[in-house]
Design a protein around this motif. Structure first.
Motif, PDB file in Angstrom:
ATOM      1  N   PRO A 146      66.658 -16.690  26.990  1.00 36.09           N
ATOM      2  CA  PRO A 146      68.093 -16.786  26.692  1.00 36.09           C
ATOM      3  C   PRO A 146      68.373 -16.837  25.191  1.00 36.09           C
ATOM      4  O   PRO A 146      69.439 -16.410  24.736  1.00 36.09           O
ATOM      5  CB  PRO A 146      68.516 -18.093  27.377  1.00 36.09           C
ATOM      6  N   LEU A 147      67.419 -17.346  24.406  1.00 29.90           N
ATOM      7  CA  LEU A 147      67.616 -17.411  22.962  1.00 29.90           C
ATOM      8  C   LEU A 147      67.664 -16.015  22.343  1.00 29.90           C
ATOM      9  O   LEU A 147      68.360 -15.790  21.348  1.00 29.90           O
ATOM     10  CB  LEU A 147      66.510 -18.253  22.317  1.00 29.90           C
ATOM     11  N   LEU A 148      66.931 -15.081  22.913  1.00 33.77           N
ATOM     12  CA  LEU A 148      67.013 -13.708  22.428  1.00 33.77           C
ATOM     13  C   LEU A 148      68.388 -13.115  22.700  1.00 33.77           C
ATOM     14  O   LEU A 148      68.948 -12.402  21.863  1.00 33.77           O
ATOM     15  CB  LEU A 148      65.928 -12.842  23.077  1.00 33.77           C
ATOM     16  N   LEU A 149      68.934 -13.413  23.863  1.00 34.58           N
ATOM     17  CA  LEU A 149      70.283 -12.929  24.181  1.00 34.58           C
ATOM     18  C   LEU A 149      71.312 -13.578  23.248  1.00 34.58           C
ATOM     19  O   LEU A 149      72.279 -12.926  22.837  1.00 34.58           O
ATOM     20  CB  LEU A 149      70.618 -13.220  25.636  1.00 34.58           C
ATOM     21  N   SER A 150      71.085 -14.841  22.887  1.00 31.99           N
ATOM     22  CA  SER A 150      71.989 -15.506  21.946  1.00 31.99           C
ATOM     23  C   SER A 150      71.950 -14.822  20.584  1.00 31.99           C
ATOM     24  O   SER A 150      72.989 -14.613  19.948  1.00 31.99           O
ATOM     25  CB  SER A 150      71.607 -16.986  21.795  1.00 31.99           C
ATOM     26  N   ALA A 151      70.725 -14.468  20.137  1.00 34.21           N
ATOM     27  CA  ALA A 151      70.593 -13.776  18.861  1.00 34.21           C
ATOM     28  C   ALA A 151      71.253 -12.408  18.925  1.00 34.21           C
ATOM     29  O   ALA A 151      71.932 -11.983  17.970  1.00 34.21           O
ATOM     30  CB  ALA A 151      69.115 -13.644  18.492  1.00 34.21           C
ATOM     31  N   LEU A 171      76.046  -8.831  17.599  1.00 28.45           N
ATOM     32  CA  LEU A 171      77.181  -8.044  18.076  1.00 28.45           C
ATOM     33  C   LEU A 171      78.494  -8.637  17.575  1.00 28.45           C
ATOM     34  O   LEU A 171      79.421  -7.902  17.202  1.00 28.45           O
ATOM     35  CB  LEU A 171      77.165  -7.975  19.600  1.00 28.45           C
ATOM     36  N   HIS A 172      78.591  -9.955  17.559  1.00 26.87           N
ATOM     37  CA  HIS A 172      79.792 -10.608  17.026  1.00 26.87           C
ATOM     38  C   HIS A 172      79.965 -10.280  15.545  1.00 26.87           C
ATOM     39  O   HIS A 172      81.076  -9.996  15.079  1.00 26.87           O
ATOM     40  CB  HIS A 172      79.696 -12.117  17.226  1.00 26.87           C
ATOM     41  N   GLU A 173      78.846 -10.299  14.798  1.00 25.85           N
ATOM     42  CA  GLU A 173      78.909  -9.959  13.372  1.00 25.85           C
ATOM     43  C   GLU A 173      79.329  -8.503  13.156  1.00 25.85           C
ATOM     44  O   GLU A 173      79.878  -8.162  12.101  1.00 25.85           O
ATOM     45  CB  GLU A 173      77.547 -10.218  12.724  1.00 25.85           C
ATOM     46  N   ALA A 174      79.055  -7.657  14.162  1.00 24.98           N
ATOM     47  CA  ALA A 174      79.460  -6.246  14.073  1.00 24.98           C
ATOM     48  C   ALA A 174      80.921  -6.036  14.440  1.00 24.98           C
ATOM     49  O   ALA A 174      81.404  -4.897  14.443  1.00 24.98           O
ATOM     50  CB  ALA A 174      78.569  -5.403  14.980  1.00 24.98           C
ATOM     51  N   ALA A 192      75.503  10.247  18.067  1.00 24.33           N
ATOM     52  CA  ALA A 192      76.346  10.309  19.260  1.00 24.33           C
ATOM     53  C   ALA A 192      77.726   9.700  19.039  1.00 24.33           C
ATOM     54  O   ALA A 192      78.534   9.657  19.969  1.00 24.33           O
ATOM     55  CB  ALA A 192      75.645   9.599  20.421  1.00 24.33           C
ATOM     56  N   GLY A 193      77.986   9.200  17.837  1.00 25.64           N
ATOM     57  CA  GLY A 193      79.310   8.663  17.544  1.00 25.64           C
ATOM     58  C   GLY A 193      79.605   7.329  18.186  1.00 25.64           C
ATOM     59  O   GLY A 193      80.731   7.089  18.656  1.00 25.64           O
ATOM     60  N   ALA A 194      78.623   6.425  18.198  1.00 23.33           N
ATOM     61  CA  ALA A 194      78.871   5.081  18.725  1.00 23.33           C
ATOM     62  C   ALA A 194      79.947   4.396  17.890  1.00 23.33           C
ATOM     63  O   ALA A 194      80.053   4.608  16.677  1.00 23.33           O
ATOM     64  CB  ALA A 194      77.585   4.267  18.703  1.00 23.33           C
ATOM     65  N   ASP A 195      80.742   3.557  18.533  1.00 23.68           N
ATOM     66  CA  ASP A 195      81.850   2.892  17.845  1.00 23.68           C
ATOM     67  C   ASP A 195      81.417   1.661  17.075  1.00 23.68           C
ATOM     68  O   ASP A 195      82.094   1.242  16.128  1.00 23.68           O
ATOM     69  CB  ASP A 195      82.918   2.491  18.872  1.00 23.68           C
ATOM     70  N   ALA A 196      80.312   1.057  17.476  1.00 22.21           N
ATOM     71  CA  ALA A 196      79.835  -0.144  16.791  1.00 22.21           C
ATOM     72  C   ALA A 196      78.318  -0.187  16.874  1.00 22.21           C
ATOM     73  O   ALA A 196      77.714   0.282  17.851  1.00 22.21           O
ATOM     74  CB  ALA A 196      80.433  -1.402  17.414  1.00 22.21           C
TER      75      ALA A 196
END
Length: 257
Positions: A111-116, A121-124, A221-225
């Protein structure tokens, strides 16, 4: 009684950002547990090498036996964790009599990896409210190991239950037998499924050649984030200490396993 040394074993890369990121992560580990001796060794490309670090720990100036917990800086249990690292440690144990070395488990899943990952993603710029309208590409370096592939697939399934409208695993490199599509192809597949907004999350620890392919695939591929690599995220540093404590609590592992 002195605590065992934590030896973090990274793969290494010709890209200087890789070693810099690994050292930033181990510095954060030291800050979380002052007094713990934390060393870093690399399998390839960077110094110091794992054998060199172990030789230094085996110095005649050391009194008695030095205990070492060797922690692979790997997200899945694939070739390096199953073959390369045990081989290096087995050879060191045979020729360095003052060392008692045990190999800790790999970092994932946790779960710590998912938290990281979520922190990056939040920083993005992605908020929890964005998830219901955003498809996520979970992009890892890639592997042909069935166990590693199964772990990445399971993580993608877990992420799907955290609110993302869709999640697709991807590899940085070309398709592997039994593996996942390239990052760019996974982004396009989400678009084809009607997902308007797509984010790419690199599921890798440090920058380098393969993470750069993830970045290039997202752009192609033009990802948005696009989020950053996990790097020295606080949750990742805590996970290193968790794996260290787990190895200390367990019986010494056989290095031939």
């Amino acid at each position: 009684m002195r605590a065992p040394v934590l030896l973090v074993i990274a793969h290494g890369s010709r890209d200087p950002r890789h070693a810099a990121t690994v050292h930033a992560l181990t510095a954060r580990v030291r800050s979380l547990r002052p007094g713990l001796r934390v060393e870093t060794g690399f399998l390839d490309f960077n110094a110091p090498s794992v054998p060199r670090v172990l030789e230094r720990l085996n110095s005649p100036s050391s009194s008695g036996t030095e205990e070492v917990v060797a922690l692979p800086l790997l997200l899945t249990r694939a070739f390096h964790a199953k073959s390369d690292i045990p081989s290096v440690l087995r050879e060191a144990r045979a020729r360095l009599p003052r060392l008692r070395v045990r190999q800790a488990g790999v970092l994932g899943p946790s779960p710590l990896l998912l938290s990281a990952l979520e922190q990056r993603l939040h920083e993005a710029g992605l908020t929890p409210a964005d998830r219901c309208s955003t498809g996520l590409v979970l992009a890892s370096a890639g592997s042909t190991d069935p166990e590693a592939i199964a772990v990445i697939a399971e993580i993608a399934r877990e992420l799907r239950h955290t609110g993302w409208c869709a999640v697709r695993p991807a590899f940085a490199s070309a398709n592997s037998p039994g593996g996942f599509p390239r990052t760019a192809d996974a982004v396009r597949a989400l678009r084809a499924d009607g997902v308007d907004r797509v984010a790419v999350a690199p599921y890798v620890v440090a920058p380098g050649r393969l993470p750069d392919r993830i970045v290039a695939g997202a752009a192609e591929a033009g990802a948005d984030a696009l989020s950053e690599v996990l790097g020295a995220a606080p949750a990742l540093a805590r996970l290193l200490l968790t794996r260290y404590d787990d190895a200390r609590a367990a019986h010494p592992l056989s290095l031939s396993a």
